[in-house]
Design an enzyme around this catalytic site. Structure first.
Site, PDB file in Angstrom:
ATOM      1  N   ASP A   1      22.738 -12.564  49.969  1.00  0.00           N
ATOM      2  CA  ASP A   1      21.514 -12.484  49.063  1.00  0.00           C
ATOM      3  C   ASP A   1      21.942 -12.910  47.574  1.00  0.00           C
ATOM      4  O   ASP A   1      20.837 -13.133  46.609  1.00  0.00           O
ATOM      5  CB  ASP A   1      21.068 -10.985  48.770  1.00  0.00           C
ATOM      6  CG  ASP A   1      19.723 -10.694  48.723  1.00  0.00           C
ATOM      7  OD1 ASP A   1      19.004 -11.355  49.661  1.00  0.00           O
ATOM      8  OD2 ASP A   1      19.504  -9.480  48.117  1.00  0.00           O
TER       9      ASP A   1
ATOM     10  N   ASP B   1      18.562   3.749  53.514  1.00  0.00           N
ATOM     11  CA  ASP B   1      18.989   4.055  54.571  1.00  0.00           C
ATOM     12  C   ASP B   1      18.390   5.350  54.843  1.00  0.00           C
ATOM     13  O   ASP B   1      18.123   5.763  56.293  1.00  0.00           O
ATOM     14  CB  ASP B   1      20.755   4.001  54.776  1.00  0.00           C
ATOM     15  CG  ASP B   1      21.180   4.791  53.388  1.00  0.00           C
ATOM     16  OD1 ASP B   1      20.498   5.354  52.679  1.00  0.00           O
ATOM     17  OD2 ASP B   1      22.403   4.903  53.130  1.00  0.00           O
TER      18      ASP B   1
END
Length: 960
Positions: A278, A661
Site C-alpha cells: 500500500d 477486523d
C-alpha cells in the site's frame, strides 16, 4: 495456470449433536429418509432416497460406525492420526509396529465379516482389497471433533462464578446502604466505579461459560481428498500479505513471510500468494523479485527435509538440535549451503534499501513469470505483487481498502474459494496450517456455514517474563475458546482463513429441515397421512435473495458529498461474454442474475469479477487469458471503482473503524455465519510484537480507539442487527469488545482514591463490623478462586495471568483513557487522529528494544498515579507515626488499596527506569526528592485536616 477448479460435491448436514441417543436417532432417520454420501469399493456418488439399499446389514454398518464415533466422544479416545501430508496409508502404518498394525487390521476384518460385508480370504493373509476397504472406512470418519473441557475442570469454575455473583450482590447491598458520611463524595465515586467493574466482570463471563477445544485429523483429510490415481480435490487458497511502509516493516521480514507461504505443505497448483504494497515502494517490489529467485532453492529444501518453520530467518536462528529426526546423509551439507545462500540473500536485500523510491501513479499488478520452476524443475506457487491506485480526493480506507483491493484482484486472477490473510510480520510456523483449516472448511457438515477459521496469534522476540503482556495469552487461550463454544471467535486481523462467499456479503446456506416419516403404502397424491409436501424446493434461493434482485440497495450515496469522475480504461470483458459462472441455472434465473444494474450497485463495473462471485467453488471462466486478466485486475483496483457500490458497507472488509477486523467479523456473525477457533499443538503462525513500552501503548491505543469508533457508530452491537441471526451470547461478547475502553474512566478514578484517602485521612468505607468484614473477605477469596480455576481449565500459567492483570491497569489508565477522548473528538468534533504503523524491528540485539525509552503523552497518567500513591503512602505512614498506635488500624485499608495500585503499575515503573543494570540515577533522585518534598509539605501544613477549634476571638476595638 488459470484452469478451472474441480467441484467438490459435499453434502451439507446438520452439525453433530452432543448427546449420544439423540444423534443415534438422527443417524437412523438420516439413513432412511435423507440423501447421504455413499462410499463403496468402486465409486463415490450421491444417491437418492429411492435408490438407497434397505437391507439390515447396511443399516447395521451405519449404526455401528456412528456408535464407534460417539464412543470416541464419550471416552475421549481418538483414533491415532498422522500429522503428515502423505496421500496414502503408509504414513499411518509407520505410526504402529507391524504387530499392532496387523492386529488392528484383523480386528477390523473380523468386525466386517460378522456384518457379512467382507468374505474370509482363503489363505488368511493380508489382502490389498482389505487395506482399500480400511482406508475408505477411515476416510468416512469426521475430519475434526469437538473436545469439551472436562467436567471436573469446568464445573467447579462455573460454581465459583455463581457464588461470586451472589457475593457480589450482597457486597453491593452493603456498599449502597452503608454510606461513609464523613467522605461522601469519595464514597459515591467509589460505589459507581465498583458497580461498573462488577458489570464489566459479568459481561466478561458470558463467553467463558462453555469453552471448548477442537481436534483435527489431517490423515483423514488426505485420504478423502488426495486419493491415489484421482485428481487432487483439496480447495485452492489465496494468501494475502499486507504491508504499507518498508522502512517500519523491514523488507526482510516480509520476504520471510512470503517464503514460508511459498513452501507451505499444500498442493502447489492450489496456492497463490498476493502481496499488497500500500506504500507503492520499489524497494518492496525489488525485494519480492529477489525473494522469488531465492524461493527456487529454498522451497525444495524445505519439502525435501520437512523442516519447520519454513521462514529461513527463524529456522536458522532456532537454538535446537537441527539434526533431530533428520537421517538423510546429505542434510548437513545442504543445510550449510542453504544457510550460506540465505546470508547472501540478506546482503542483497539490505543493499536494495538505497534504491530509488519511485511510486507508480496508477495501480499496478505484477503477476511474475508464468509457470516458474524451482531448481528441481517443479512448479512454484504463484506470487502476485499488487499496488493499488491512490489519488488525492479519494478515501483509501487504509488497510481495509487494501484488503478489499486484494479480494477483487485475486477473484479476477485465481478466484480461490478460500482466503488466508496475514500481516507482513506473521509467517507460517506450521506448514500444515492450511490443512488444519481445511478440516473445518471442507467438512460436509459445517463447512458451508463457516465464514472463517481463526488461529491464535503467537509471537517471537518477547522476553521470558513478558513484561507488558505482549503474548496476550489470556485472550487467545481463554476468551477465544469460550467464544468458540457460542457462535465463534472474533476476527483478530491476521492468521484467519476466510470463506470468500462470506466476504461477498452472502448469507450462509439455510439448514434444511428433515422430512417427516413417509411410507410406500399410499399413492404419491396422498399427502395427508404420509406427511409429504407438495411444495417444490426453491432452487438457488439463497444466492438469489442475497444478490438482492428486485430493488436491492436502491440508495445512492455520494462519496464525501461530492461526485468524482475519472477517466479510466474500460473493463476488459462484457458481461454477456461470460457465461461459465452461471451453470445450473435455468433461463429465467439467469436473466435475473445477469441484471447489470444490480451487479454494479453491489460489486462494481467488472464483469469478470461479477462472474467470479457466482462460482461458489472458485475457478475462472474458460474464455480468459492472463493478459486480459491482468488488465482487468488493474481496473478493479482503481480509485473510483468502489464508488456507489457496497464495498466497505456490506461487502469485504467493513469501513468505519481503524479496527476493521472486529467490524468485519461482527457483520458476518450478524448474517448467521459461524466461525471456528483452531489451535493446533504446533502454532500455525508466529509474528513479532512491539515489546517497547511506548510502542505497546500505541498499539493498544489503536485497538481501543477502534472499539470506541464502533461504539459510536451505527454498527454498535447494542442496537445493530436485531432481528438477524446473531446469538444473544455472541452479541454480549461483542458488546464487551467495544465497551471495555470506557472502563478506563472508572479505573483512573479508583486508582486515585487511595492517594486521596491517605492525604485527607478519610476512607471510602465506614467502620467495618463483623458482617461487613465477611463480605469483603468472601469477595476477595472468590476473586482468587475464580482466577485459579480459570487457569486450571485453560492451561494458562499464573505468570501470564498476572502480567495480563497488570497491563490491564497500565493500559486502562493510559491508552484506553486517551482512546475514549480521541474517539469522542473524532466522532463529535470531526478531529481525526493519525496513527503510525507499529515498527517491526529486525535488530539482531535480542530484547534490545525492550529497554528503549520513548517519551509520549500516554506515559503521563500512569506516572502521575505512581507518584501520587507513593506520596500518599509516605504521608499516611508519617501521620500514623505522629498520632501513635491507635491510628495504624484505620491506615491498613488505605495502604492496601495504595499498594494494589503500585504493584499493578510496577512493570510501567520498570519501563520508565530502562535496563535493570542501567537505571538512570536522575530518575531515582527525582522520585526520592518529590516524595520527600510532598511529605514535608504534608507534615508542615496539613492542608486536608480540620483546623483546631476554640473560642471565637473578636477585635475589641480598643487600640492598645
Amino acid at each position: 495456470m488459470f484452469g478451472s477448479l474441480g467441484r467438490n460435491e459435499l453434502h451439507v448436514d446438520d452439525e453433530v449433536n452432543s448427546t449420544y441417543m439423540h444423534d443415534l436417532y438422527l443417524s437412523v432417520t438420516s439413513l432412511l429418509h435423507t440423501n447421504y454420501v455413499c462410499v463403496d469399493h468402486d465409486s463415490v456418488g450421491l444417491q437418492h432416497p429411492d435408490q438407497q439399499p434397505k437391507h439390515a446389514a447396511f443399516v447395521e454398518t451405519r449404526l455401528e460406525e456412528k456408535f464407534s464415533e460417539y464412543k470416541i466422544h464419550i471416552n475421549g479416545d481418538a483414533n491415532p492420526s498422522v500429522a503428515g501430508s502423505g496421500k496414502y496409508f503408509e504414513g499411518e502404518k509407520e505410526e504402529f509396529k507391524n504387530e499392532e498394525w496387523k492386529e488392528r487390521m484383523e480386528t477390523w476384518k473380523t468386525r466386517q465379516e460378522k456384518r457379512g460385508l467382507v468374505t474370509k480370504s482363503g489363505d488368511g493373509g493380508h489382502d490389498k482389497d482389505d487395506d482399500d476397504d480400511f482406508l475408505i472406512a477411515e476416510a468416512r470418519q469426521p475430519l475434526w471433533r469437538k473436545v469439551p473441557i472436562p467436567s471436573r475442570l469446568i464445573n467447579p469454575y462455573r460454581i465459583v462464578i455463581v457464588v461470586r455473583f451472589i457475593i457480589l450482590c450482597f457486597f453491593f447491598h452493603f456498599r449502597i446502604l452503608t454510606p461513609a458520611y464523613d467522605a461522601y463524595p469519595l464514597w459515591v465515586i467509589s460505589v459507581i466505579c465498583e458497580i461498573w467493574f462488577g458489570l464489566s466482570w459479568i459481561l466478561d463471563q458470558f463467553p467463558k461459560w462453555c469453552p471448548i477445544n477442537r481436534e483435527t485429523y489431517l490423515d483423514r483429510l488426505s485420504l478423502r481428498f488426495e486419493r491415489e490415481g484421482e485428481p487432487d480435490r483439496l480447495a485452492p487458497v489465496d494468501f494475502f500479505v499486507s504491508t504499507v511502509d518498508p522502512l517500519k516493516e523491514p523488507p526482510i521480514i516480509t520476504a520471510n513471510t512470503v517464503l514460508s507461504i511459498l513452501s507451505v505443505d499444500y498442493p502447489t497448483e492450489k496456492v497463490s500468494c498476493y502481496v499488497s504494497d500500500d506504500g507503492a515502494s520499489m524497494l518492496l517490489f525489488d525485494t519480492l523479485s529477489e525473494t522469488s529467485e531465492f524461493a527456487r532453492r529454498w522451497v525444495p529444501f524445505c519439502k525435501k527435509y520437512n523442516v519447520e518453520p519454513r521462514a529461513p530467518e527463524f529456522y536458522f536462528s532456532e537454538k535446537i538440535d537441527y539434526l533431530k529426526d533428520k537421517v538423510q546423509p546429505t542434510f548437513v551439507k545442504d543445510r550449510r549451503a542453504m544457510k550460506r545462500e540465505y546470508e547472501e540473500f540478506k546482503v542483497r536485500i539490505n543493499a536494495l534499501v538505497a534504491k530509488a523510491q519511485k511510486k507508480p501513479e496508477e495501480g499496478w499488478v505484477y503477476l511474475g513469470s508464468e509457470g516458474a520452476l524451482d531448481i528441481e524443475g517443479k512448479e512454484l506457487p504463484k506470487l502476485v505483487y499488487v499496488s493499488r491506485e491512490k489519488r488525492p480526493g479519494y478515501l483509501h480506507h487504509k488497510k481495509a481498502g487494501a484488503m478489499n483491493a486484494l479480494v477483487r484482484v485475486s477473484a479476477v486472477l485465481t478466484n480461490a474459494p478460500f482466503i488466508l490473510n496475514l500481516d507482513c510480520d506473521h509467517y507460517l510456523n506450521n506448514s500444515k496450517a492450511v490443512r488444519e483449516a481445511m478440516c473445518f472448511l471442507m467438512d460436509p457438515q459445517i463447512g458451508k456455514k463457516l465464514c472463517y477459521v481463526q488461529f491464535p496469534q503467537r509471537f517471537d522476540g518477547i522476553d521470558r517474563h513478558d513484561r507488558y503482556a505482549n503474548r496476550n495469552v489470556v485472550f487467545f487461550d481463554i476468551n477465544m475458546k469460550g467464544l468458540d463454544g457460542i457462535q465463534g471467535p472474533v476476527y483478530v486481523g491476521t492468521g484467519c482463513v476466510f470463506n470468500r462467499q462470506a466476504l461477498y456479503g452472502y448469507d450462509p446456506p439455510a439448514s434444511e429441515k428433515r422430512p417427516k416419516m413417509t411410507c410406500d403404502c399410499w399413492p404419491n397424491w396422498c399427502c395427508c397421512c404420509c406427511g409429504r409436501s407438495r411444495k417444490p424446493k426453491a432452487k438457488k434461493k439463497g444466492l438469489k435473495s442475497l444478490l438482492g434482485l428486485g430493488g436491492l440497495y436502491s440508495k445512492k450515496k455520494k462519496m464525501m458529498g461530492k461526485q468524482y469522475t475519472r477517466k479510466s480504461s474500460g473493463p476488459a470483458f462484457d458481461l454477456e461474454e461470460i457465461e461459465e459462472g452461471l451453470e445450473g441455472y435455468d433461463e429465467l434465473e439467469k436473466s435475473s442474475l445477469m441484471s447489470q444494474k444490480n451487479f454494479e450497485k453491489r460489486f462494481g463495473m467488472s464483469p469478470v469479477f461479477v462472474a467470479s462471485t457466482l462460482k461458489e467453488d472458485g475457478g475462472l471462466p474458460e474464455s480468459t487469458n492472463s493478459t486480459s486478466l491482468v488488465k482487468e485486475a488493474i481496473h478493479v483496483i482503481s480509485c473510483g471503482y468502489e464508488e456507489k457500490t457496497e464495498w466497505g458497507k456490506e461487502i469485504g472488509w467493513i469501513y468505519g473503524s481503524i479496527t476493521e477486523d472486529i467490524l468485519t467479523g461482527f457483520k458476518m456473525h450478524c448474517r448467521g455465519w459461524r466461525s471456528v477457533y483452531c489451535s493446533p499443538k504446533r502454532p500455525a503462525f508466529k509474528g513479532s510484537a512491539p515489546i517497547n513500552l511506548s510502542d505497546r501503548l500505541h498499539q493498544v491505543l489503536r485497538w481501543a480507539l477502534g472499539s470506541v469508533e464502533i461504539f459510536l457508530s451505527r454498527h454498535c452491537p447494542l442496537w445493530y442487527g436485531y432481528g438477524g441471526k446473531l446469538k444473544w451470547l455472541e452479541r454480549l461478547a461483542y458488546i464487551n469488545t467495544i465497551v471495555y475502553p470506557f472502563t478506563s474512566i472508572a479505573l483512573l478514578a479508583y486508582c486515585t482514591l487511595p492517594a486521596v484517602c491517605l492525604l485527607t485521612g478519610k476512607f471510602i468505607v465506614p467502620t467495618l463490623n463483623n458482617l461487613a468484614s465477611i463480605w469483603f473477605i468472601a469477595l476477595f477469596l472468590s476473586i482468587i478462586a475464580t482466577g485459579i480455576l480459570e487457569l486450571r481449565w485453560s492451561g494458562v500459567s499464573i505468570e501470564d495471568w498476572w502480567r495480563n492483570e497488570q497491563f490491564w491497569v497500565i493500559g486502562g489508565v493510559s491508552a484506553h483513557l486517551f482512546a475514549v477522548f480521541q474517539g469522542l473528538l473524532k466522532v463529535l468534533a470531526g478531529v481525526d487522529t493519525n496513527f503510525t504503523v507499529t515498527s517491526k524491528t529486525a535488530d539482531d540485539n535480542e530484547f534490545g528494544e525492550l529497554y528503549l525509552f520513548k517519551w509520549t503523552t500516554l506515559l503521563i497518567p500512569p506516572t502521575t498515579l505512581i507518584i501520587l500513591n507513593m506520596v500518599g503512602v509516605v504521608a499516611g505512614v508519617s501521620e500514623a507515626i505522629n498520632n501513635g498506635y491507635g491510628s495504624w488500624g484505620p491506615l491498613f485499608g488505605k495502604l492496601f488499596f495504595a499498594f494494589w495500585v503500585i504493584v499493578h503499575l510496577y512493570p510501567f515503573l520498570k519501563g520508565l527506569m530502562g535496563r535493570q543494570n542501567r537505571t538512570p540515577t536522575i530518575v531515582v533522585l527525582w522520585s526520592i526528592l518529590l516524595a520527600s518534598i510532598f511529605s514535608l509539605v504534608w507534615v508542615r501544613i496539613d492542608p486536608f485536616l480540620p483546623k483546631q477549634t476554640g473560642p471565637i476571638l473578636k477585635q475589641c476595638g480598643v487600640e492598645c
